[in-house]
Design an enzyme around this catalytic site. Structure first.
Site, PDB file in Angstrom:
ATOM      1  N   TYR A   1      56.625  43.156  44.047  1.00  0.00           N
ATOM      2  CA  TYR A   1      56.791  42.300  42.872  1.00  0.00           C
ATOM      3  C   TYR A   1      58.066  42.632  42.102  1.00  0.00           C
ATOM      4  O   TYR A   1      58.602  41.777  41.396  1.00  0.00           O
ATOM      5  CB  TYR A   1      55.602  42.478  41.916  1.00  0.00           C
ATOM      6  CG  TYR A   1      54.391  41.651  42.251  1.00  0.00           C
ATOM      7  CD1 TYR A   1      53.788  41.734  43.496  1.00  0.00           C
ATOM      8  CD2 TYR A   1      53.836  40.803  41.302  1.00  0.00           C
ATOM      9  CE1 TYR A   1      52.657  40.987  43.780  1.00  0.00           C
ATOM     10  CE2 TYR A   1      52.711  40.062  41.576  1.00  0.00           C
ATOM     11  CZ  TYR A   1      52.129  40.153  42.814  1.00  0.00           C
ATOM     12  OH  TYR A   1      51.010  39.412  43.085  1.00  0.00           O
TER      13      TYR A   1
ATOM     14  N   LYS B   1      48.703  50.387  54.074  1.00  0.00           N
ATOM     15  CA  LYS B   1      48.972  49.879  55.419  1.00  0.00           C
ATOM     16  C   LYS B   1      49.882  50.914  56.098  1.00  0.00           C
ATOM     17  O   LYS B   1      50.999  50.617  56.545  1.00  0.00           O
ATOM     18  CB  LYS B   1      49.641  48.487  55.325  1.00  0.00           C
ATOM     19  CG  LYS B   1      49.809  47.774  56.652  1.00  0.00           C
ATOM     20  CD  LYS B   1      48.513  47.270  57.263  1.00  0.00           C
ATOM     21  CE  LYS B   1      48.753  46.669  58.635  1.00  0.00           C
ATOM     22  NZ  LYS B   1      47.501  46.361  59.362  1.00  0.00           N
TER      23      LYS B   1
ATOM     24  N   ASP C   1      43.757  45.714  55.792  1.00  0.00           N
ATOM     25  CA  ASP C   1      43.072  44.648  56.546  1.00  0.00           C
ATOM     26  C   ASP C   1      41.596  44.990  56.725  1.00  0.00           C
ATOM     27  O   ASP C   1      40.712  44.156  56.553  1.00  0.00           O
ATOM     28  CB  ASP C   1      43.775  44.364  57.888  1.00  0.00           C
ATOM     29  CG  ASP C   1      44.110  45.612  58.671  1.00  0.00           C
ATOM     30  OD1 ASP C   1      43.953  46.741  58.144  1.00  0.00           O
ATOM     31  OD2 ASP C   1      44.527  45.480  59.843  1.00  0.00           O
TER      32      ASP C   1
ATOM     33  N   ASP D   1      46.507  42.577  44.259  1.00  0.00           N
ATOM     34  CA  ASP D   1      46.433  41.171  43.857  1.00  0.00           C
ATOM     35  C   ASP D   1      45.475  40.424  44.779  1.00  0.00           C
ATOM     36  O   ASP D   1      44.582  39.706  44.337  1.00  0.00           O
ATOM     37  CB  ASP D   1      47.842  40.555  43.930  1.00  0.00           C
ATOM     38  CG  ASP D   1      47.834  39.077  43.586  1.00  0.00           C
ATOM     39  OD1 ASP D   1      47.153  38.699  42.616  1.00  0.00           O
ATOM     40  OD2 ASP D   1      48.501  38.302  44.301  1.00  0.00           O
TER      41      ASP D   1
ATOM     42  N   ASP E   1      41.201  39.251  44.093  1.00  0.00           N
ATOM     43  CA  ASP E   1      40.658  37.886  44.163  1.00  0.00           C
ATOM     44  C   ASP E   1      39.436  37.859  45.086  1.00  0.00           C
ATOM     45  O   ASP E   1      38.415  37.237  44.780  1.00  0.00           O
ATOM     46  CB  ASP E   1      41.708  36.896  44.709  1.00  0.00           C
ATOM     47  CG  ASP E   1      42.463  36.192  43.588  1.00  0.00           C
ATOM     48  OD1 ASP E   1      42.646  36.814  42.526  1.00  0.00           O
ATOM     49  OD2 ASP E   1      42.866  35.031  43.777  1.00  0.00           O
TER      50      ASP E   1
HETATM   51  C1  IPM Z   1      47.228  38.024  38.945  1.00  0.00           C
HETATM   52  C2  IPM Z   1      48.054  36.796  39.222  1.00  0.00           C
HETATM   53  C3  IPM Z   1      49.510  37.151  38.999  1.00  0.00           C
HETATM   54  C4  IPM Z   1      49.870  38.267  39.966  1.00  0.00           C
HETATM   55  C5  IPM Z   1      50.464  35.971  39.135  1.00  0.00           C
HETATM   56  C6  IPM Z   1      50.063  34.812  38.264  1.00  0.00           C
HETATM   57  C7  IPM Z   1      51.882  36.381  38.870  1.00  0.00           C
HETATM   58  O1  IPM Z   1      47.804  36.344  40.498  1.00  0.00           O
HETATM   59  O2  IPM Z   1      47.298  38.535  37.803  1.00  0.00           O
HETATM   60  O3  IPM Z   1      46.515  38.460  39.844  1.00  0.00           O
HETATM   61  O4  IPM Z   1      50.161  37.996  41.125  1.00  0.00           O
HETATM   62  O5  IPM Z   1      49.864  39.418  39.539  1.00  0.00           O
HETATM   63 MG    MG Z   2      46.216  37.350  41.486  1.00  0.00          MG
END
Ligand code: IPM
Ligand code: MG
Length: 356
Positions: A142, A191, A223, A247, A251
């Site tokens: 990032y 990884k 993975d 990230d 999710d």
């Molecule tokens: C998160 C989001 C952010 C990230 C994006 C919106 C930049 O996906 O906070 O997980 O990737 O960190």
């Molecule tokens: Mg995210």
């Protein structure tokens, strides 16, 4: 206590969910005798519209001058075509790095009254689902060097995943300290079979682990972790990993609870000033319709009280109020189930406040 909070409502459903969270905070202030004052800060798409940039310097200064930051959500289709450096998401990355918020905590926990929303098989759910992802937030791909150049193959781009020992060590320590307060287990995700930065990550993680003999420790490839999260999530207590892996895995971890609209997060640095936000996005499709679920933002406020202001009882009070409302069957659209009572964003806020 007197606390100054920088409030970034942001885009999409951001303003409506933040409004409910602030009403909850006001109620807590009234009940426990604290004074919370708010400084409103423009960042994200709305700042692009107003000032032509996602994160004006004045916004950063307001955040730096506050005791903590509360954020709704940023982004939306309106700004999707913009160049990388001008996108609303830049505001998030900018605040994270300018405030030095290297440690992002994302809990994934199954709320008992919402167990039926969990997409995993019952026998897996029965083993329990209560884990925390500790994500490194201001390093890796990032923030590494990136570039697009012209080569024989046409336009060619690269991003650099870069980590120093110091960056790895401080985040791994956060995970071990957290594990001591939980079930005493850390899984470090990398990884290392492919990436050099992951080999360094693993080396440092082992060094830190040696200082915490009371904490159970394991490495896992990213993975495999993605697979284990759906196969057997109860094996995890604290997962620590680099920025992009975190990230993606966070999710996934939130989705297996069945309710991404319920999950808060904290981002902290060396001090107590943090940024607190729901992990879901700005949901432009339902913005302004009083349909959004404010619970993740309300629980983000609970995290702020606990981690930045040391207000444990106040924080628990909010969490219990949320649980109570869910137990009584009240739902927003995203977590609606058979027999549930559908509420709008504002009405959900009202219900939670009525328990405080
Ligand atoms: C998160 C989001 C952010 C990230 C994006 C919106 C930049 O996906 O906070 O997980 O990737 O960190
Ligand atoms: Mg995210």
């Amino acid at each position: 206590m007197n606390k100054q909070i920088a409030v970034i409502k942001g885009d999409g459903i951001g303003p409506e969910i933040v409004d409910e969270a602030l009403r909850v905070l006001d109620r807590i202030g009234e009940k426990y005798g604290h004074q919370f004052t708010y400084t409103y800060v423009d960042a994200g798409g709305c700042a692009i519209d107003k000032y032509g940039e996602p994160l004006p310097e004045e916004s950063v200064q307001k955040c730096l001058a506050s005791d903590s930051v509360l954020l709704g959500a940023v982004g939306g289709p309106k700004w999707d075509a913009l160049d990388g450096a001008m996108r609303p998401e830049r505001a998030l990355l900018g605040i994270r790095s300018r405030l030095g918020l290297f440690s992002n905590i994302r809990p994934s926990k199954l709320f008992a009254p919402l167990a039926s929303a969990c997409p995993l098989k019952q026998e897996i759910v029965n083993q329990g689902l209560d884990l925390v992802i500790v994500r490194e937030l201001i390093g890796g791909a990032y923030f590494g060097k990136r570039e697009t150049l012209m080569t024989e193959g046409g336009k060619t781009s690269y991003d650099t995943m870069i980590y120093s020992e110091k960056e790895v060590e401080r985040i791994v320590r956060v995970a071990f300290d957290m594990a001591r307060k939980r079930r005493g287990k850390v899984t470090s995700v990398d990884k290392a079979n492919v990436l050099e930065s992951s080999r360094l990550w693993r080396e440092v993680a082992h060094r830190v682990a040696a200082e915490y003999p009371d904490v159970e420790f394991a490495d896992m490839l990213v993975d495999n972790t993605a697979m284990q999260l759906v196969r057997n999530p109860s094996q995890f207590d604290v997962i620590v990993t680099e920025n992009m892996f975190g990230d993606i895995l966070s999710d996934e971890a939130s989705m297996i609870t069945g309710s991404i609209g319920m999950i808060p997060s904290s981002s902290l640095g060396e001090g107590t000033r943090g940024m607190y936000e729901p992990i879901h996005g700005s949901a432009p499709d339902i913005a302004g319709q009083n349909k959004a679920n404010p619970i993740a933002t309300i629980l983000s406020v609970a995290m702020m009280l606990k981690y930045s202001f040391d207000m444990e009882a106040e924080s628990a009070d909010i969490e219990n109020a949320v649980e109570a409302v869910l137990r009584e069957g009240y739902r927003t659209g995203d977590i609606m189930d058979e027999g549930g009572v559908l509420l709008g964003c504002r009405e959900m806020g009202d219900k939670i406040i009525s328990k405080l």
